[in-house]
Design a protein around this motif. Structure first.
Motif, PDB file in Angstrom:
ATOM      1  N   HIS A  93      33.211 -26.343 -62.922  1.00 49.51           N
ATOM      2  CA  HIS A  93      32.100 -27.515 -62.957  1.00 49.51           C
ATOM      3  C   HIS A  93      31.483 -27.250 -61.210  1.00 49.51           C
ATOM      4  N   VAL A  94      32.100 -26.484 -60.682  1.00 45.34           N
ATOM      5  CA  VAL A  94      31.906 -26.197 -59.008  1.00 45.34           C
ATOM      6  C   VAL A  94      30.662 -25.315 -59.115  1.00 45.34           C
ATOM      7  N   PRO A  95      29.538 -25.887 -58.576  1.00 43.95           N
ATOM      8  CA  PRO A  95      28.369 -24.911 -58.458  1.00 43.95           C
ATOM      9  C   PRO A  95      28.561 -23.697 -57.659  1.00 43.95           C
ATOM     10  N   HIS A  96      28.001 -22.695 -58.068  1.00 45.18           N
ATOM     11  CA  HIS A  96      28.060 -21.552 -57.232  1.00 45.18           C
ATOM     12  C   HIS A  96      27.748 -21.461 -55.660  1.00 45.18           C
ATOM     13  N   TRP A  97      26.675 -22.294 -55.496  1.00 42.59           N
ATOM     14  CA  TRP A  97      26.550 -22.311 -54.076  1.00 42.59           C
ATOM     15  C   TRP A  97      27.535 -22.753 -52.847  1.00 42.59           C
ATOM     16  N   PHE A  98      28.317 -23.574 -53.738  1.00 38.54           N
ATOM     17  CA  PHE A  98      29.626 -24.244 -53.026  1.00 38.54           C
ATOM     18  C   PHE A  98      30.419 -23.154 -52.348  1.00 38.54           C
ATOM     19  N   ALA A 148      24.933 -23.087 -43.946  1.00 39.13           N
ATOM     20  CA  ALA A 148      25.649 -24.267 -44.754  1.00 39.13           C
ATOM     21  C   ALA A 148      25.014 -25.426 -45.056  1.00 39.13           C
ATOM     22  N   VAL A 149      24.206 -25.797 -44.159  1.00 34.63           N
ATOM     23  CA  VAL A 149      23.247 -27.122 -44.694  1.00 34.63           C
ATOM     24  C   VAL A 149      22.276 -26.620 -45.646  1.00 34.63           C
ATOM     25  N   LEU A 150      21.686 -25.609 -45.556  1.00 31.96           N
ATOM     26  CA  LEU A 150      20.698 -25.316 -46.562  1.00 31.96           C
ATOM     27  C   LEU A 150      21.414 -24.964 -47.943  1.00 31.96           C
ATOM     28  N   LEU A 151      22.534 -24.229 -48.003  1.00 32.05           N
ATOM     29  CA  LEU A 151      23.208 -24.244 -48.997  1.00 32.05           C
ATOM     30  C   LEU A 151      23.465 -25.385 -49.870  1.00 32.05           C
ATOM     31  N   ALA A 152      23.929 -26.591 -48.996  1.00 35.39           N
ATOM     32  CA  ALA A 152      24.205 -27.887 -49.363  1.00 35.39           C
ATOM     33  C   ALA A 152      23.171 -28.675 -49.904  1.00 35.39           C
ATOM     34  N   THR A 153      22.104 -28.468 -49.161  1.00 32.55           N
ATOM     35  CA  THR A 153      20.749 -29.307 -49.533  1.00 32.55           C
ATOM     36  C   THR A 153      19.816 -28.727 -50.664  1.00 32.55           C
ATOM     37  N   LEU A 154      19.739 -27.507 -50.747  1.00 35.52           N
ATOM     38  CA  LEU A 154      18.781 -26.455 -51.412  1.00 35.52           C
ATOM     39  C   LEU A 154      19.663 -26.466 -52.716  1.00 35.52           C
ATOM     40  N   GLU A 155      21.043 -26.261 -52.909  1.00 32.15           N
ATOM     41  CA  GLU A 155      21.686 -26.000 -53.956  1.00 32.15           C
ATOM     42  C   GLU A 155      21.329 -25.122 -54.675  1.00 32.15           C
ATOM     43  N   PRO A 156      21.008 -23.837 -54.113  1.00 36.37           N
ATOM     44  CA  PRO A 156      20.402 -22.644 -54.999  1.00 36.37           C
ATOM     45  C   PRO A 156      21.413 -22.113 -55.954  1.00 36.37           C
TER      46      PRO A 156
END
Length: 156
Positions: A93-98, A148-156
């Motif tokens: 359930h953990v998204p890949h971007w995480f 890190a912020v872009l990964l967390a906000t865009l959730e690619p």
């Protein structure tokens, strides 16, 4: 079961802690640059060593602990369902971007450890790196924070 702290509050506190942590990681190498450029045993060196020590103990360590604590809380929100199953299933359930963000955060944590070790060397009068080195090193946390912020906000 009702939580003492909600997701949105935890996320806000996590962001605040990360801002303080990154600010400290941006400032500390600059202090090290000033120490390196100063006269050994001089007034400037003593003042910057004290400032660096205060920055580490008052800002960096508490914000590091809080950023990790709230981050772990937020991570736990992805772990839903049956905890008795196989770990890969629980983690599905953990998204890949995480995971990319997690690697960046581990890197920043290691970077803070490096800075702490270098601070001890500087306090002992050792100057293994140049002023230019420290000025360049002060840019690293900002670049990692962007990713890190872009990964967390865009959730690619």
């Amino acid at each position: 079961m009702e939580h003492l702290i909600g997701y949105d509050l935890a996320r806000g506190l996590h962001i605040i802690a990360v801002i303080a942590w990154i600010a400290g990681l941006l400032m500390l190498p600059r202090f090290y640059a000033y120490i390196t450029a100063s006269q050994p045993g001089g007034e400037m060196e003593a003042a910057m060593l004290k400032a660096a020590r205060s920055l580490r103990s008052i800002i960096l360590i508490p914000s590091f602990i809080l950023a990790w604590a709230f981050g772990i809380f937020l991570f736990a929100t992805y772990l839903t369902g049956d905890w008795t199953g196989p770990i890969p299933e629980v983690l599905s359930h953990v998204p890949h971007w995480f995971w990319a963000k997690f690697i960046l955060v581990l890197g920043l944590s290691g970077y803070q450890g490096f800075l702490s070790a270098q601070g001890r060397k500087l306090a002992q009068g050792q100057r293994p790196h140049s002023e230019k080195f420290w000025r360049l090193m002060s840019e690293i946390p900002f670049l990692v924070a962007i990713a890190a912020v872009l990964l967390a906000t865009l959730e690619p």
